[in-house]
Design a protein around this motif. Structure first.
Motif, PDB file in Angstrom:
ATOM      1  N   ALA A   1       0.866  -1.185   0.000  1.00  0.00           N
ATOM      2  CA  ALA A   1       0.000   0.000   0.000  1.00  0.00           C
ATOM      3  C   ALA A   1       0.899   1.230   0.000  1.00  0.00           C
ATOM      4  CB  ALA A   1      -0.928   0.002   1.214  1.00  0.00           C
ATOM      5  N   MET A   2       1.227   1.706  -1.194  1.00  0.00           N
ATOM      6  CA  MET A   2       2.138   2.848  -1.316  1.00  0.00           C
ATOM      7  C   MET A   2       1.363   4.153  -1.301  1.00  0.00           C
ATOM      8  SD  MET A   2       4.880   3.770  -4.321  1.00  0.00           S
ATOM      9  CE  MET A   2       5.160   5.515  -4.700  1.00  0.00           C
ATOM     10  N   ASP A   3       1.570   4.934  -0.264  1.00  0.00           N
ATOM     11  CA  ASP A   3       0.986   6.270  -0.110  1.00  0.00           C
ATOM     12  C   ASP A   3      -0.540   6.277  -0.169  1.00  0.00           C
ATOM     13  OD1 ASP A   3       3.558   7.149   0.159  1.00  0.00           O
ATOM     14  OD2 ASP A   3       3.711   8.043  -1.824  1.00  0.00           O
ATOM     15  N   SER A   4      -1.153   5.144   0.140  1.00  0.00           N
ATOM     16  CA  SER A   4      -2.614   5.089   0.177  1.00  0.00           C
ATOM     17  C   SER A   4      -3.166   5.146   1.592  1.00  0.00           C
ATOM     18  CB  SER A   4      -3.121   3.826  -0.531  1.00  0.00           C
ATOM     19  OG  SER A   4      -2.501   2.670  -0.008  1.00  0.00           O
ATOM     20  N   LEU A   5      -2.301   5.011   2.600  1.00  0.00           N
ATOM     21  CA  LEU A   5      -2.738   5.081   3.996  1.00  0.00           C
ATOM     22  C   LEU A   5      -2.334   6.391   4.662  1.00  0.00           C
ATOM     23  CD1 LEU A   5      -1.854   1.465   5.214  1.00  0.00           C
ATOM     24  CD2 LEU A   5      -4.060   2.324   4.399  1.00  0.00           C
ATOM     25  N   ILE A   6      -1.590   7.225   3.967  1.00  0.00           N
ATOM     26  CA  ILE A   6      -1.029   8.431   4.580  1.00  0.00           C
ATOM     27  C   ILE A   6      -2.091   9.465   4.953  1.00  0.00           C
ATOM     28  CG2 ILE A   6       1.197   8.143   3.421  1.00  0.00           C
ATOM     29  CD1 ILE A   6       0.366  10.299   1.431  1.00  0.00           C
ATOM     30  N   HIS A   7      -3.304   9.315   4.428  1.00  0.00           N
ATOM     31  CA  HIS A   7      -4.376  10.270   4.735  1.00  0.00           C
ATOM     32  C   HIS A   7      -5.220   9.837   5.933  1.00  0.00           C
ATOM     33  CE1 HIS A   7      -3.533  12.317   0.935  1.00  0.00           C
ATOM     34  NE2 HIS A   7      -3.512  11.134   0.363  1.00  0.00           N
TER      35      HIS A   7
ATOM     36  N   PHE B   1       3.847  -1.003   3.456  1.00  0.00           N
ATOM     37  CA  PHE B   1       3.027   0.197   3.301  1.00  0.00           C
ATOM     38  C   PHE B   1       3.851   1.437   3.636  1.00  0.00           C
ATOM     39  CE2 PHE B   1       2.636  -1.530   7.528  1.00  0.00           C
ATOM     40  CZ  PHE B   1       2.693  -0.438   8.384  1.00  0.00           C
ATOM     41  N   THR B   2       3.259   2.589   3.428  1.00  0.00           N
ATOM     42  CA  THR B   2       3.925   3.841   3.773  1.00  0.00           C
ATOM     43  C   THR B   2       3.037   4.651   4.703  1.00  0.00           C
ATOM     44  OG1 THR B   2       3.053   5.048   1.864  1.00  0.00           O
ATOM     45  CG2 THR B   2       5.161   3.924   1.571  1.00  0.00           C
ATOM     46  N   ILE B   3       3.696   5.458   5.530  1.00  0.00           N
ATOM     47  CA  ILE B   3       2.998   6.419   6.370  1.00  0.00           C
ATOM     48  C   ILE B   3       3.673   7.774   6.190  1.00  0.00           C
ATOM     49  CG2 ILE B   3       2.251   4.714   8.068  1.00  0.00           C
ATOM     50  CD1 ILE B   3       4.542   5.652   9.882  1.00  0.00           C
ATOM     51  N   ALA B   4       2.970   8.818   6.605  1.00  0.00           N
ATOM     52  CA  ALA B   4       3.554  10.157   6.604  1.00  0.00           C
ATOM     53  C   ALA B   4       4.254  10.351   7.939  1.00  0.00           C
ATOM     54  CB  ALA B   4       2.465  11.212   6.411  1.00  0.00           C
ATOM     55  N   PRO B   5       5.584  10.412   7.958  1.00  0.00           N
ATOM     56  CA  PRO B   5       6.293  10.513   9.233  1.00  0.00           C
ATOM     57  C   PRO B   5       6.085  11.889   9.877  1.00  0.00           C
ATOM     58  CG  PRO B   5       7.832  10.784   7.425  1.00  0.00           C
ATOM     59  CD  PRO B   5       6.505  10.425   6.809  1.00  0.00           C
ATOM     60  N   ARG B   6       6.066  11.918  11.186  1.00  0.00           N
ATOM     61  CA  ARG B   6       5.899  13.177  11.906  1.00  0.00           C
ATOM     62  C   ARG B   6       7.260  13.856  12.007  1.00  0.00           C
ATOM     63  NH1 ARG B   6       1.820  15.191  14.683  1.00  0.00           N
ATOM     64  NH2 ARG B   6       0.698  13.199  14.719  1.00  0.00           N
TER      65      ARG B   6
ATOM     66  N   GLU C   1      12.141   2.716   6.343  1.00  0.00           N
ATOM     67  CA  GLU C   1      13.087   3.642   5.703  1.00  0.00           C
ATOM     68  C   GLU C   1      12.337   4.871   5.210  1.00  0.00           C
ATOM     69  OE1 GLU C   1      16.084   3.877   1.848  1.00  0.00           O
ATOM     70  OE2 GLU C   1      15.657   1.927   2.755  1.00  0.00           O
ATOM     71  N   THR C   2      12.888   6.024   5.491  1.00  0.00           N
ATOM     72  CA  THR C   2      12.295   7.278   5.031  1.00  0.00           C
ATOM     73  C   THR C   2      12.872   7.674   3.683  1.00  0.00           C
ATOM     74  OG1 THR C   2      12.015   8.035   7.316  1.00  0.00           O
ATOM     75  CG2 THR C   2      11.882   9.706   5.591  1.00  0.00           C
ATOM     76  N   ILE C   3      11.994   8.032   2.762  1.00  0.00           N
ATOM     77  CA  ILE C   3      12.404   8.543   1.450  1.00  0.00           C
ATOM     78  C   ILE C   3      12.080  10.031   1.418  1.00  0.00           C
ATOM     79  CG2 ILE C   3      12.023   8.442  -1.044  1.00  0.00           C
ATOM     80  CD1 ILE C   3      13.404   5.954   0.008  1.00  0.00           C
ATOM     81  N   VAL C   4      13.092  10.848   1.126  1.00  0.00           N
ATOM     82  CA  VAL C   4      12.923  12.300   1.059  1.00  0.00           C
ATOM     83  C   VAL C   4      13.399  12.786  -0.300  1.00  0.00           C
ATOM     84  CG1 VAL C   4      13.529  14.529   2.071  1.00  0.00           C
ATOM     85  CG2 VAL C   4      13.292  12.519   3.547  1.00  0.00           C
TER      86      VAL C   4
ATOM     87  N   SER D   1       8.079  10.378   2.806  1.00  0.00           N
ATOM     88  CA  SER D   1       7.223   9.256   3.173  1.00  0.00           C
ATOM     89  C   SER D   1       8.091   8.184   3.816  1.00  0.00           C
ATOM     90  CB  SER D   1       6.506   8.711   1.943  1.00  0.00           C
ATOM     91  OG  SER D   1       5.443   7.850   2.294  1.00  0.00           O
ATOM     92  N   LEU D   2       7.491   7.439   4.751  1.00  0.00           N
ATOM     93  CA  LEU D   2       8.214   6.406   5.482  1.00  0.00           C
ATOM     94  C   LEU D   2       7.719   5.042   5.062  1.00  0.00           C
ATOM     95  CD1 LEU D   2      10.147   5.550   7.810  1.00  0.00           C
ATOM     96  CD2 LEU D   2       8.186   5.738   9.345  1.00  0.00           C
ATOM     97  N   ALA D   3       8.598   4.238   4.506  1.00  0.00           N
ATOM     98  CA  ALA D   3       8.270   2.866   4.116  1.00  0.00           C
ATOM     99  C   ALA D   3       8.358   1.963   5.337  1.00  0.00           C
ATOM    100  CB  ALA D   3       9.242   2.394   3.035  1.00  0.00           C
TER     101      ALA D   3
END
Length: 233
Positions: free
Chosen positions: A132-138, A161-166, A216-219, A225-227
């Motif tokens: 789930a790539m960038d589909s759960l970040i909301h 999956f990915t999340i939006a890191p704080r 892992e965080t991708i910037v 986004s955080l994988a």
């Protein structure tokens, strides 16, 4: 498993990606020229897609994969080229239509079935892996954990999956985004620390034997986004 907050956000996402942002998303996910900000997002998404794919077996022949929130299908196509039987699902009929237009005629050893709908639909069956790539970040942390808990009983391998890191950088970008007209904004992301998500996951009985194996965080400019890879312990 759907909660009122999950259903409400799902409706916002469907409206945004199926109507408001269709043209922008079409350009972002193509080779068409984009401005510098969107170019960083495009590069970040490509790097993230490659990272998530690197956490899957190179040989996926005989394995089923759910691409949850597939968008225009780039990840699903790459997984199919490795031999996977992919179910690629998205809320947006428009994005699914675009994914079908872009899909090659021959996936090699694998295949992709594109579907419009909710990633949690049990009719899609069991899977070896879910991505789930960038589909759960909301979604808020509790809803992310409930989503993973709903998927977990039907997954034999990994939940990726990915999340939006704080982070301070992401908070600043989010504040800047509020300066744009409301009609041009995407649905708000919901930043969360990985430790906080793990606490939400621990509260879900269906995730009792699941653990975060790596992250892992991708910037890339305006893309952060955080994988996360979770699997049974």
């Amino acid at each position: 498993m759907t909660t009122p907050s999950y259903v409400a956000r799902r409706g916002e996402l469907e409206a945004y990606f199926d109507r408001t942002a269709v043209e922008a998303w079409k350009r972002l996910t193509s080779d068409a020229p984009v401005n510098r900000i969107r170019a960083t997002v495009r590069a970040g998404r490509e790097a993230m897609r490659n990272r998530l794919l690197s956490w899957l077996p190179q040989d996926l022949r005989g394995q089923r994969l759910l691409d949850a929130g597939c968008g225009t299908g780039a990840l699903a196509i790459e997984a199919a080229r490795r031999g996977a039987e992919v179910v690629a699902v998205d809320l947006s009929p428009t994005l699914i239509g675009l994914a079908q237009e872009r899909a090659p005629r021959d996936f090699g050893a694998g295949r992709v079935t594109f579907a419009v709908g909710d990633m949690l639909n049990p009719a899609f069956g069991r899977f070896d892996h879910v991505v789930a790539m960038d589909s759960l970040i909301h979604y808020e942390g509790a809803d992310i954990a409930r989503t993973l808990a709903a998927l977990a009983p039907r997954v034999d391998g990994k939940l990726i999956f990915t999340i939006a890191p704080r982070t301070a950088a992401l908070a600043a970008m989010h504040a800047l985004g509020q300066l744009f007209p409301r009609g041009n904004r995407s649905p708000a992301i919901a930043p969360i620390a990985l430790s906080s998500l793990e606490r939400h996951m621990a509260a879900q009985k269906a995730l009792g034997d699941w653990r975060v194996a790596q992250s892992e965080t991708i910037v890339s400019g305006f893309y952060i986004s955080l994988a996360v890879e979770a699997r049974r312990s």
